[in-house]
Motif scaffolding. Structure first.
Motif, short mmCIF file in Angstrom:
data_model
loop_
_atom_site.label_atom_id
_atom_site.label_comp_id
_atom_site.label_asym_id
_atom_site.label_seq_id
_atom_site.Cartn_x
_atom_site.Cartn_y
_atom_site.Cartn_z
N ARG A 149 0.83 -1.21 0.00
CA ARG A 149 0.00 0.00 0.00
C ARG A 149 0.87 1.26 0.00
NH1 ARG A 149 -2.63 -4.04 1.05
NH2 ARG A 149 -4.89 -4.20 0.86
N VAL B 20 2.20 1.78 -3.49
CA VAL B 20 1.22 2.33 -4.45
C VAL B 20 1.16 3.86 -4.29
CG1 VAL B 20 -1.20 2.35 -5.20
CG2 VAL B 20 -0.16 0.20 -4.43
N TYR C 17 4.45 5.42 -5.62
CA TYR C 17 4.51 5.44 -7.09
C TYR C 17 3.58 6.53 -7.63
CZ TYR C 17 6.53 0.68 -6.65
OH TYR C 17 7.28 -0.41 -6.33
N LEU D 199 1.43 3.34 -13.44
CA LEU D 199 1.25 2.99 -12.02
C LEU D 199 0.97 1.49 -11.87
CD1 LEU D 199 0.86 3.94 -9.07
CD2 LEU D 199 -1.54 4.27 -9.58
N VAL E 113 3.06 -1.49 -9.96
CA VAL E 113 2.46 -2.31 -8.90
C VAL E 113 2.61 -3.80 -9.26
CG1 VAL E 113 0.33 -2.87 -7.68
CG2 VAL E 113 0.83 -0.50 -8.24
N ILE F 220 -5.92 -0.27 -4.37
CA ILE F 220 -5.13 0.35 -5.45
C ILE F 220 -5.96 1.45 -6.11
CG2 ILE F 220 -4.03 -0.04 -7.69
CD1 ILE F 220 -3.43 -2.93 -6.73
N THR G 76 -6.47 4.46 -3.75
CA THR G 76 -5.24 5.23 -3.56
C THR G 76 -4.93 6.02 -4.82
OG1 THR G 76 -4.45 3.46 -2.14
CG2 THR G 76 -2.80 5.07 -2.87
N ALA G 77 -5.02 5.34 -5.97
CA ALA G 77 -4.68 6.01 -7.24
C ALA G 77 -5.58 7.22 -7.46
CB ALA G 77 -4.80 5.02 -8.39
#
Ligand code: HEM
Length: 484
Positions: free
Chosen positions: A149, A152, A155, A183, A187, A389, A392-393
């Protein structure tokens, strides 16, 4: 020629057979599904098919007739009842009888024997291994889950910092090519424990396969080869990654079988999760004030659900094959017929069935089928991981950006619509970084041939310059160091 599994299905069953004279799939006229109208507006195609045929319609898929399941109730029935709706491609009568066009582009993927296409005990055994191998990554409570995490978020921040380094505090960006795709590639490399060279090769082949061009068959073979080598590498050099944990969970897995499993996971992680990121970003960007408010109130999960309902990343799920004659919608499906459950059409059905408040409200529904349903649904650990993911992205973008708006009208956004996946080709925005964004303070990596810039990433989209994109990411992730 019908092989063993097909014969056993076709021989005996205590159920009713289709009444004589009821139309067969092969006898019905079919319209091709993948048209330019479908590319632009799949919803209108689903509506037309539904009004002509009801909940299940015959369609042509690259020259092969297929039953497309359109209504929510029927899609759920197909997904849940795996004793009738089988996954193993050997149940498919047309294939067993040698009636498919030799170069049918979708067959190569279906011939890869891995968990998604297993039935019964073989399937249950494989899922148990997944549950155990994925558990460390499921949430942030374990060291592996926490580290993934954190990676992620790191990045994501680095990719946004590159945008800032290139264009300053405001500018233009393609959030698909310059943010989401790199991204997810980073990952995948981290989660799978890929030595970077292997990651390059694997991902380039996967893109070729998913784009379904003339090289799709050989690319599938080469991607499988790369994954098999990754499995062999981690057998001798285990790490804290999914590949190594799969081997721990099921030591009887051969390198080839683990390679096949990784291959399928790589598709989900890169293409499907990437689509969900872009679709969720789009949901926020298209300007619905309620959604933006819910995002600022920290309800990203609700926005993800809402995007999954409006634009599910796997629009049509994997084929199922009828184990016996069975009535579905207005037709009798014959044993061995191929069926494609359409999640996108089912969601449309749900929305138009008098529940349209669902899409206009930030209180979205969990009734969406974007994760599938029934025995083959996305494993809970994978769902948690993918959900994190995506959140977060999406969260990092709106954390860094004070303003972001689409630079194309909604109806001009280019979509890639295939038989399975529907995703954005581009997500072009004009952005302005917020004054407190750390991205503003990250120094640009200028003055070197090796500098990784957002322009380098955008210009290096896989179809044009795969090695340039991958080289840029390698420098970003490892700063020139060699990964183990
Ligand atoms: C947003 C991202 C994702 C979405 C929307 C998604 C969706 C799905 C769906 C719809 C299925 C069922 C397919 C069917 O029934 O035909 C599925 C199965 C599966 N997914 Fe996911 N998935 C995602 C991410 C992931 C990730 C990141 C992984 C692993 C790293 C993963 C691993 C799997 C596996 C192993 C299966 C097969 C389960 C089985 O057949 O028993 N998925 N996923």
């Amino acid at each position: 020629m019908c092989d063993a599994v097909c014969v056993s299905v076709m021989e005996t069953h205590p159920f009713a057979a289709a009444p004589a004279g009821s139309p067969t799939l092969e006898s019905l006229p079919v319209e091709p599904l993948l048209t330019s109208e479908f590319d632009v507006n799949p919803g209108s195609v689903y509506e037309r098919l539904r009004s002509m045929y009801g909940p299940v319609a015959p369609v042509g898929l690259m020259g092969v007739p297929v039953w497309l399941v359109l209504d929510y109730r029927e899609v759920l029935e197909v997904l849940r009842n795996d004793s009738v709706w089988r996954r193993d491609v050997r149940h498919w009568r047309a294939r067993a009888e040698g009636r498919l066009p030799q170069d049918w582009p979708l067959l190569a993927g279906y011939e890869v024997r891995q968990t998604m296409f297993f039935d019964d005990d073989e399937h249950r055994h494989a899922r148990l291994a997944y549950h155990s191998a994925m558990r460390p990554f499921q949430d942030g409570h374990s060291p592996e889950g926490w580290e993934l995490r954190a990676a992620v978020a790191k990045y994501a921040d680095e990719l946004i910092a590159m945008l800032a380094a290139e264009s300053g505090t405001s500018g233009f960006a393609d959030l698909a090519a310059q943010y989401t795709r790199p991204l997810l590639l980073m990952v995948t490399t981290k989660l799978f424990g890929c030595p970077v060279e292997l990651g390059d090769e694997m991902v380039m082949e996967m893109w070729r396969m998913l784009d379904g061009g003339p090289d799709a068959g050989p690319a599938t073979e080469r991607a499988l080869g790369a994954m098999t080598r990754l499995a062999a590498h981690r057998r001798f050099r285990p790490g804290e990654d999914l590949t190594s944990y799969m081997l721990l969970a099921d030591p009887s897995l051969s390198d080839e079988q683990l390679g096949r499993e990784l291959f399928m996971n790589a598709v989900y992680l890169n293409d499907i999760t990437g689509n969900m990121v872009c679709n969720t970003l789009l949901e926020v960007l298209r300007g619905n004030a309620t959604v933006r408010r819910s995002l600022s109130a920290g309800q990203i999960g609700e926005t993800v659900n809402r995007a999954a309902l409006v634009n599910p990343p796997t629009a049509n799920l994997c084929f199922r094959f009828a184990a016996r004659d069975v009535r579905l919608g207005n037709f009798w499906i014959r044993g061995g017929d191929i069926v494609s459950p359409s999640v996108a059409a089912a969601h449309r059905d749900l929305i138009t069935a008098g529940t349209s408040h669902l899409v206009d409200s930030a209180v979205s529904t969990r009734a969406h089928l974007a994760w599938g349903a029934g025995p083959h649904q996305c494993p809970s650990a994978a769902r948690e991981l993918a959900g994190t993911i995506v959140s977060t992205a999406v969260g990092r973008v709106f954390e860094h950006f004070a303003r972001a708006e689409l630079t194309l009208p909604l109806d001009q956004l280019p979509w890639r619509a295939g038989p399975v996946v529907r995703g954005l080709r581009l997500l072009p925005v004009r952005y302005e970084l917020s004054a407190h964004s750390q991205a503003v303070r990250v120094p640009p990596a200028r003055g070197s041939d090796n500098a990784v810039t957002p322009v380098a990433l955008a210009e290096a989209v896989p179809s044009r310059q795969p090695s340039r994109l991958l080289g840029a990411l390698r420098r970003l992730m490892f700063g020139g160091r060699k990964a183990d």
